[in-house]
Motif scaffolding. Structure first.
Motif, PDB file in Angstrom:
ATOM      1  N   TYR A  78      -4.414   2.334   0.804  1.00  0.00           N
ATOM      2  CA  TYR A  78      -4.200   2.110   0.119  1.00  0.00           C
ATOM      3  C   TYR A  78      -3.527   0.784   0.034  1.00  0.00           C
ATOM      4  CZ  TYR A  78      -2.481   0.540  -4.426  1.00  0.00           C
ATOM      5  OH  TYR A  78      -2.202  -0.764  -5.844  1.00  0.00           O
ATOM      6  N   LEU A  79      -2.663   0.635   1.132  1.00  0.00           N
ATOM      7  CA  LEU A  79      -1.721  -0.472   1.054  1.00  0.00           C
ATOM      8  C   LEU A  79      -3.363  -1.484   2.469  1.00  0.00           C
ATOM      9  CD1 LEU A  79       1.274   0.415   2.214  1.00  0.00           C
ATOM     10  CD2 LEU A  79       0.970  -0.422   0.132  1.00  0.00           C
ATOM     11  N   LYS A  80      -4.172  -0.664   3.112  1.00  0.00           N
ATOM     12  CA  LYS A  80      -5.022  -1.793   2.866  1.00  0.00           C
ATOM     13  C   LYS A  80      -6.126  -2.150   2.209  1.00  0.00           C
ATOM     14  CE  LYS A  80      -8.283  -1.488   7.519  1.00  0.00           C
ATOM     15  NZ  LYS A  80      -9.811  -1.073   7.027  1.00  0.00           N
ATOM     16  N   GLY A  81      -6.025  -1.822   1.072  1.00  0.00           N
ATOM     17  CA  GLY A  81      -6.990  -3.013   0.748  1.00  0.00           C
ATOM     18  C   GLY A  81      -7.785  -1.467  -0.281  1.00  0.00           C
ATOM     19  N   HIS A  82      -7.966  -0.486   0.212  1.00  0.00           N
ATOM     20  CA  HIS A  82      -9.429   0.180  -0.593  1.00  0.00           C
ATOM     21  C   HIS A  82      -8.566   1.391  -1.485  1.00  0.00           C
ATOM     22  CE1 HIS A  82     -11.773   0.504   3.516  1.00  0.00           C
ATOM     23  NE2 HIS A  82     -10.589   0.694   4.123  1.00  0.00           N
ATOM     24  N   ASP A  83      -9.623   1.245  -2.971  1.00  0.00           N
ATOM     25  CA  ASP A  83      -9.581   2.309  -3.681  1.00  0.00           C
ATOM     26  C   ASP A  83      -9.398   3.276  -3.278  1.00  0.00           C
ATOM     27  OD1 ASP A  83      -9.586  -0.257  -5.494  1.00  0.00           O
ATOM     28  OD2 ASP A  83     -11.450   0.087  -6.250  1.00  0.00           O
ATOM     29  N   THR A  94       4.039  18.284  -3.490  1.00  0.00           N
ATOM     30  CA  THR A  94       4.993  18.790  -3.955  1.00  0.00           C
ATOM     31  C   THR A  94       5.841  17.314  -4.747  1.00  0.00           C
ATOM     32  OG1 THR A  94       6.051  17.460  -2.161  1.00  0.00           O
ATOM     33  CG2 THR A  94       5.658  19.978  -1.520  1.00  0.00           C
ATOM     34  N   PRO A  95       6.479  18.013  -5.168  1.00  0.00           N
ATOM     35  CA  PRO A  95       7.510  16.810  -7.114  1.00  0.00           C
ATOM     36  C   PRO A  95       7.775  15.358  -6.040  1.00  0.00           C
ATOM     37  CG  PRO A  95       8.535  19.182  -7.325  1.00  0.00           C
ATOM     38  CD  PRO A  95       7.439  19.096  -5.479  1.00  0.00           C
ATOM     39  N   GLU A  96       8.405  15.223  -4.778  1.00  0.00           N
ATOM     40  CA  GLU A  96       8.487  14.417  -3.599  1.00  0.00           C
ATOM     41  C   GLU A  96       6.811  13.574  -3.210  1.00  0.00           C
ATOM     42  OE1 GLU A  96      11.146  17.400  -3.689  1.00  0.00           O
ATOM     43  OE2 GLU A  96       9.710  17.945  -3.152  1.00  0.00           O
ATOM     44  N   LEU A  97       6.398  14.531  -2.842  1.00  0.00           N
ATOM     45  CA  LEU A  97       4.970  13.619  -3.153  1.00  0.00           C
ATOM     46  C   LEU A  97       4.491  13.423  -3.399  1.00  0.00           C
ATOM     47  CD1 LEU A  97       2.748  13.050  -0.940  1.00  0.00           C
ATOM     48  CD2 LEU A  97       1.719  15.249  -0.923  1.00  0.00           C
ATOM     49  N   TRP A  98       4.591  13.707  -5.329  1.00  0.00           N
ATOM     50  CA  TRP A  98       4.598  13.149  -6.451  1.00  0.00           C
ATOM     51  C   TRP A  98       5.052  11.602  -6.643  1.00  0.00           C
ATOM     52  CZ3 TRP A  98       0.311  12.912  -9.038  1.00  0.00           C
ATOM     53  CH2 TRP A  98       0.387  11.897 -10.578  1.00  0.00           C
ATOM     54  N   PHE A 101       3.985   9.113  -4.159  1.00  0.00           N
ATOM     55  CA  PHE A 101       1.883   8.321  -4.342  1.00  0.00           C
ATOM     56  C   PHE A 101       2.649   6.761  -5.703  1.00  0.00           C
ATOM     57  CE2 PHE A 101      -0.836  12.352  -2.934  1.00  0.00           C
ATOM     58  CZ  PHE A 101      -0.878  11.273  -1.815  1.00  0.00           C
ATOM     59  N   LEU A 102       3.822   8.260  -6.588  1.00  0.00           N
ATOM     60  CA  LEU A 102       3.444   7.273  -7.879  1.00  0.00           C
ATOM     61  C   LEU A 102       4.253   5.427  -7.657  1.00  0.00           C
ATOM     62  CD1 LEU A 102       5.669   9.432 -11.005  1.00  0.00           C
ATOM     63  CD2 LEU A 102       3.550   8.996 -11.274  1.00  0.00           C
ATOM     64  N   TYR A 103       5.002   5.897  -6.684  1.00  0.00           N
ATOM     65  CA  TYR A 103       5.742   4.289  -6.402  1.00  0.00           C
ATOM     66  C   TYR A 103       4.958   3.533  -5.211  1.00  0.00           C
ATOM     67  CZ  TYR A 103       9.784   6.115  -9.075  1.00  0.00           C
ATOM     68  OH  TYR A 103      10.281   6.447  -9.486  1.00  0.00           O
ATOM     69  N   ASN A 104       3.886   4.211  -4.561  1.00  0.00           N
ATOM     70  CA  ASN A 104       3.007   3.812  -3.242  1.00  0.00           C
ATOM     71  C   ASN A 104       1.597   3.618  -3.574  1.00  0.00           C
ATOM     72  OD1 ASN A 104       5.939   3.145  -2.395  1.00  0.00           O
ATOM     73  ND2 ASN A 104       5.302   5.640  -1.386  1.00  0.00           N
ATOM     74  N   VAL A 105       1.757   4.284  -4.645  1.00  0.00           N
ATOM     75  CA  VAL A 105      -0.276   4.599  -4.611  1.00  0.00           C
ATOM     76  C   VAL A 105      -1.079   4.127  -6.478  1.00  0.00           C
ATOM     77  CG1 VAL A 105      -2.239   5.261  -4.421  1.00  0.00           C
ATOM     78  CG2 VAL A 105      -0.791   5.776  -2.307  1.00  0.00           C
ATOM     79  N   ILE A 106      -1.738   3.476  -6.057  1.00  0.00           N
ATOM     80  CA  ILE A 106      -2.629   3.423  -7.710  1.00  0.00           C
ATOM     81  C   ILE A 106      -3.559   3.554  -7.639  1.00  0.00           C
ATOM     82  CG2 ILE A 106      -3.428   1.899  -9.388  1.00  0.00           C
ATOM     83  CD1 ILE A 106      -0.864  -0.128  -9.102  1.00  0.00           C
TER      84      ILE A 106
END
Length: 141
Positions: A78-83, A94-98, A101-106
């Motif tokens: 995602y950060l490289k620019g891929h959908d 896990t709740p932590e992983l969720w 993802f919420l903060y780092n990946v769309i």
């Protein structure tokens, strides 16, 4: 639209009725190394020359989130620019992983795989813990 399917791990414990795990594992053992899990460093190397207009689908014949480095691979892509699309049974989430993802990946999309109508899959269980009978038929829950 170009898509690259990412299967970060070989072998899956979900035992989905339509999934050709046996065939995949047999072919992998015959043609590949004994390493069954892709590392983040391998992933970075593999996709280093892939143009960012190629979408990354984390899916395949496995639950991607059961691979140790899959969350980091998803973030890197995602950060490289891929959908990024994720097909998941939610095993390994896990709740932590969720939250991460919420903060780092769309995500382009998240597809959640539920058991089929036969309920033969073992998603999230090692063995049935209870049975009940209804109209003469036994069901596992």
């Amino acid at each position: 639209m170009a898509i690259l399917e990412i299967t970060p791990l070989i072998g899956c414990s979900n035992v989905c009725e339509y999934c050709p795990q046996t065939t995949l594992i047999k072919q992998y053992k015959e043609k590949c190394s004994n390493d069954k899990e892709m590392s983040l460093e391998q992933f970075k190397k593999y996709i280093s020359t892939i143009p960012t207009d190629v979408d990354m689908h984390f899916t395949g014949y496995v639950e991607p989130l059961l691979a140790t480095d899959a969350p980091y691979m998803i973030e890197h892509a995602y950060l490289k620019g891929h959908d990024v699309l994720l097909n998941t049974t939610l095993m390994g989430l896990t709740p932590e992983l969720w939250d991460r993802f919420l903060y780092n990946v769309i995500f382009k999309a998240i597809h959640i795989h539920l058991p089929s109508g036969s309920y033969e899959e073992m998603i999230g269980v090692k063995k049935p813990t209870e049975y009940y009978t209804h109209e003469g038929k036994e069901y596992k829950i």
